[in-house]
Design a protein around this motif. Structure first.
Motif, PDB file in Angstrom:
ATOM      1  N   LEU A 240       0.897  -1.292   0.049  1.00 20.83           N
ATOM      2  CA  LEU A 240      -0.164  -0.107  -0.034  1.00 20.83           C
ATOM      3  C   LEU A 240       0.850   1.270   0.118  1.00 20.83           C
ATOM      4  N   ARG A 241       0.699   2.213  -0.832  1.00 26.17           N
ATOM      5  CA  ARG A 241       1.442   3.353  -1.009  1.00 26.17           C
ATOM      6  C   ARG A 241       0.965   4.385   0.126  1.00 26.17           C
ATOM      7  N   ASP A 242       1.588   5.216   0.581  1.00 26.58           N
ATOM      8  CA  ASP A 242       1.391   6.126   1.596  1.00 26.58           C
ATOM      9  C   ASP A 242      -0.519   6.947   1.297  1.00 26.58           C
ATOM     10  N   GLU A 243      -0.401   7.220   0.008  1.00 28.28           N
ATOM     11  CA  GLU A 243      -1.747   7.833  -0.579  1.00 28.28           C
ATOM     12  C   GLU A 243      -2.735   6.920  -0.266  1.00 28.28           C
ATOM     13  N   MET A 244      -2.688   5.538  -0.604  1.00 32.29           N
ATOM     14  CA  MET A 244      -3.571   4.580  -0.420  1.00 32.29           C
ATOM     15  C   MET A 244      -3.995   4.582   1.148  1.00 32.29           C
ATOM     16  N   LEU A 245      -2.995   4.542   2.016  1.00 29.12           N
ATOM     17  CA  LEU A 245      -3.554   4.456   3.418  1.00 29.12           C
ATOM     18  C   LEU A 245      -4.394   5.556   3.806  1.00 29.12           C
ATOM     19  N   PHE A 246      -4.151   6.643   2.958  1.00 24.09           N
ATOM     20  CA  PHE A 246      -5.084   8.131   3.435  1.00 24.09           C
ATOM     21  C   PHE A 246      -6.517   7.725   2.815  1.00 24.09           C
ATOM     22  N   ASP A 247      -6.476   7.047   1.662  1.00 21.88           N
ATOM     23  CA  ASP A 247      -7.849   6.996   1.000  1.00 21.88           C
ATOM     24  C   ASP A 247      -8.435   5.912   1.690  1.00 21.88           C
ATOM     25  N   LEU A 248      -7.746   4.902   2.383  1.00 27.24           N
ATOM     26  CA  LEU A 248      -8.537   3.850   3.065  1.00 27.24           C
ATOM     27  C   LEU A 248      -9.006   4.553   4.343  1.00 27.24           C
ATOM     28  N   ALA A 249      -8.308   5.479   4.993  1.00 27.29           N
ATOM     29  CA  ALA A 249      -8.605   6.166   6.311  1.00 27.29           C
ATOM     30  C   ALA A 249      -9.814   6.943   6.029  1.00 27.29           C
ATOM     31  N   LYS A 250      -9.864   7.507   4.809  1.00 26.73           N
ATOM     32  CA  LYS A 250     -11.234   8.403   4.627  1.00 26.73           C
ATOM     33  C   LYS A 250     -12.436   7.480   4.297  1.00 26.73           C
ATOM     34  N   LEU A 251     -12.141   6.644   3.238  1.00 26.39           N
ATOM     35  CA  LEU A 251     -13.362   5.830   2.910  1.00 26.39           C
ATOM     36  C   LEU A 251     -13.744   4.716   3.852  1.00 26.39           C
ATOM     37  N   GLN A 252     -12.925   4.265   4.611  1.00 22.24           N
ATOM     38  CA  GLN A 252     -13.180   3.284   5.639  1.00 22.24           C
ATOM     39  C   GLN A 252     -14.345   2.035   5.077  1.00 22.24           C
ATOM     40  N   PRO A 253     -13.574   1.531   4.061  1.00 25.39           N
ATOM     41  CA  PRO A 253     -14.416   0.240   3.555  1.00 25.39           C
ATOM     42  C   PRO A 253     -14.631  -0.985   4.918  1.00 25.39           C
ATOM     43  N   GLU A 254     -15.925  -1.383   4.563  1.00 25.24           N
ATOM     44  CA  GLU A 254     -16.163  -2.470   5.673  1.00 25.24           C
ATOM     45  C   GLU A 254     -15.899  -3.822   5.026  1.00 25.24           C
ATOM     46  N   THR A 255     -16.324  -3.994   3.897  1.00 24.00           N
ATOM     47  CA  THR A 255     -16.326  -5.342   3.172  1.00 24.00           C
ATOM     48  C   THR A 255     -15.167  -5.498   2.278  1.00 24.00           C
ATOM     49  N   VAL A 256     -14.886  -6.551   2.013  1.00 25.03           N
ATOM     50  CA  VAL A 256     -13.779  -7.057   0.656  1.00 25.03           C
ATOM     51  C   VAL A 256     -14.112  -6.106  -0.711  1.00 25.03           C
ATOM     52  N   SER A 257     -15.596  -6.375  -0.800  1.00 28.06           N
ATOM     53  CA  SER A 257     -16.021  -5.847  -2.001  1.00 28.06           C
ATOM     54  C   SER A 257     -15.989  -4.342  -2.213  1.00 28.06           C
ATOM     55  N   GLU A 258     -16.196  -3.559  -0.921  1.00 28.66           N
ATOM     56  CA  GLU A 258     -15.960  -2.019  -0.716  1.00 28.66           C
ATOM     57  C   GLU A 258     -14.532  -1.746  -0.920  1.00 28.66           C
ATOM     58  N   LEU A 259     -13.680  -2.414  -0.443  1.00 25.34           N
ATOM     59  CA  LEU A 259     -12.210  -2.286  -0.577  1.00 25.34           C
ATOM     60  C   LEU A 259     -11.847  -2.450  -1.749  1.00 25.34           C
ATOM     61  N   ALA A 260     -12.255  -3.303  -2.652  1.00 31.51           N
ATOM     62  CA  ALA A 260     -11.780  -3.577  -4.012  1.00 31.51           C
ATOM     63  C   ALA A 260     -12.227  -2.665  -5.049  1.00 31.51           C
ATOM     64  N   ASN A 261     -13.182  -1.893  -4.582  1.00 31.54           N
ATOM     65  CA  ASN A 261     -13.904  -0.696  -5.329  1.00 31.54           C
ATOM     66  C   ASN A 261     -12.979   0.659  -5.067  1.00 31.54           C
ATOM     67  N   VAL A 262     -11.983   0.445  -4.332  1.00 32.07           N
ATOM     68  CA  VAL A 262     -11.329   1.731  -3.965  1.00 32.07           C
ATOM     69  C   VAL A 262     -10.258   1.810  -5.102  1.00 32.07           C
ATOM     70  N   ARG A 263     -10.238   3.056  -5.568  1.00 35.75           N
ATOM     71  CA  ARG A 263      -9.140   3.442  -6.856  1.00 35.75           C
ATOM     72  C   ARG A 263      -7.865   2.988  -6.338  1.00 35.75           C
ATOM     73  N   GLY A 264      -7.058   2.225  -7.159  1.00 31.56           N
ATOM     74  CA  GLY A 264      -5.616   1.960  -6.666  1.00 31.56           C
ATOM     75  C   GLY A 264      -5.528   0.746  -5.970  1.00 31.56           C
ATOM     76  N   ILE A 265      -6.373   0.222  -5.484  1.00 34.35           N
ATOM     77  CA  ILE A 265      -6.372  -1.124  -4.997  1.00 34.35           C
ATOM     78  C   ILE A 265      -6.539  -2.365  -5.984  1.00 34.35           C
ATOM     79  N   ASN A 266      -5.292  -2.949  -6.422  1.00 34.13           N
ATOM     80  CA  ASN A 266      -5.443  -4.219  -7.445  1.00 34.13           C
ATOM     81  C   ASN A 266      -6.133  -5.344  -6.794  1.00 34.13           C
ATOM     82  N   GLU A 267      -6.450  -6.238  -7.778  1.00 29.73           N
ATOM     83  CA  GLU A 267      -7.210  -7.361  -7.418  1.00 29.73           C
ATOM     84  C   GLU A 267      -6.501  -8.204  -6.480  1.00 29.73           C
ATOM     85  N   ARG A 268      -5.059  -8.533  -6.706  1.00 31.40           N
ATOM     86  CA  ARG A 268      -4.453  -9.285  -5.886  1.00 31.40           C
ATOM     87  C   ARG A 268      -4.256  -8.768  -4.529  1.00 31.40           C
TER      88      ARG A 268
END
Length: 388
Positions: A240-268
């Protein structure tokens, strides 16, 4: 031209160790790769004295134990240029750090060079030699190394020997031979090379702009990223790049499907770590973050604060002139702001020769123990006798 010893068998290494035992100092450098790993992959160690030079192949050799045993002798000065990454490799392999150390990058400012000068610049300035950069991006892990690569690697320590001798002489002539002892001793502090995952968030820029929940999530994910990168020996930016840490902190996904839809998160990443990351985010946002404890510089300094900085600058200029140094080498305005506003131990004025030359008095000024006045038409630092 000095013959380069290429050491890739235990017998050759044993003979080299006997040579090393006779020396009072050595110039050292390493070649390593780190693009695809968390820990540096040690590929080559170069050692030289004015009489001989050797390139040691850690990939071919089954063990370097006998080498480190002699290298770590306190009777041998180890000379590097910008040694932090080299020493990180040594610490990783042995769990210990060699001493005493001499680092030409740290010594250079005392001889009139800019702060943190590059090695090529020092070689050019002191030796009038322009280093060959043809193999800067070589793959040092491949074998066999070609002759030109070995020569390129050896040149670094061959020239380092000459620079070290010149620096020692100039430092002695200026009466500065012992000024750097504390700076060099700090290089053998294990804390510099131990990465504590729970503190990895402290190096992330922009964290002071986050809300409490967001900060807690960034702190938690940064620790997870560091631990995972270490255990898998992968660059942490691959996780996870630093900017992705910030995106996840702001979006706060609760499920894997929500997390997968975050821009920049790859499928793996989503498939392999998604559930774990979501659990960490859920837990983190329900607990208080570790306090920032950042005093920080004011957005706009007051006239009083500017005046205090001017007084500190005056002291720096006095001590720099006395020691024939460019004042910027001793302390920049940014360094003085760090001292004034942050009270942090990271300020260079609180360490080594800078502390002895000016830092101690600057702290005294800030505490009111010293005053800046005029004596015989000159600025002078005066003890505050009115202080109880």
């Amino acid at each position: 031209m000095t013959t380069i010893q290429y050491i890739n068998t235990p017998d050759q290494l044993a003979k080299l160790c006997e040579q090393i035992k006779k020396e009072s100092w050595l110039a050292l450098d390493t070649e390593f790769l780190r693009e695809k790993t968390y820990y540096p992959k040690f590929c080559l160690l170069q050692i030289a004295t004015p009489e001989w030079v050797a390139c040691i192949d850690p990939i071919a050799l089954p063990s370097l134990d006998i080498l480190f045993e002699v290298l770590y002798s306190p009777s041998i000065v180890k000379v590097f240029h910008s040694c932090r990454q080299d020493l990180e490799i040594f610490y990783q392999l042995t769990g210990k750090l060699p001493e005493p150390i001499f680092d030409t990058q740290i010594a250079a400012p005392l001889l009139g060079f800019q702060e943190n000068p590059g090695y090529a610049m020092l070689v050019s300035s002191l030796l009038n030699v322009n280093l060959n950069k043809a193999h800067t991006r070589a793959d040092w892990s491949k074998r066999p190394l070609i002759e030109a690569e070995i020569q390129y690697a050896a040149d670094d320590v061959i020239y380092l020997c000459k620079i070290y001798q010149m620096m020692l002489q100039k430092l002695a002539e200026l009466g500065r031979g012992d000024w750097l002892e504390r700076d060099f001793a700090e290089l053998s502090n294990p804390d510099l090379y131990e990465v504590k995952p729970e503190k990895s968030w402290l190096k992330i820029k922009g964290k002071n702009k986050l809300t409490g929940k967001q900060l807690s999530i960034v702190q938690t994910l940064a620790e997870w990223r560091e631990n995972t990168a270490q255990s898998e020996d992968r660059p942490k930016s691959w996780l996870l790049r630093d900017e992705m840490l910030f995106d996840l902190a702001k979006l706060q996904p609760e499920t894997v499907s929500e997390l997968a839809n975050v821009r920049g998160i790859n499928e793996r990443t989503a498939n392999r770590y998604g559930a774990e990351l979501c659990d960490l985010i859920m837990a983190a946002k329900n607990r208080a973050p570790i306090p920032l404890n950042e005093k920080g510089r004011p957005v706009k300094k007051t006239q009083q604060q500017e005046a205090v900085l001017d007084i500190l600058t005056a002291l720096v200029r006095i001590r720099a002139e006395e020691n024939a140094l460019n004042p910027v080498i001793l302390a920049t305005r940014k360094d003085l702001e760090e001292l004034l506003f942050n009270d942090g131990n990271e300020c260079p004025l609180l360490h080594g020769w800078r502390f002895n030359m000016a830092g101690m008095e600057l702290v005294g000024l800030l505490k009111g123990e010293l005053l800046l006045g005029i004596q015989s038409d000159k600025l002078a630092i005066i003890e505050n006798k009115c202080l109880n």
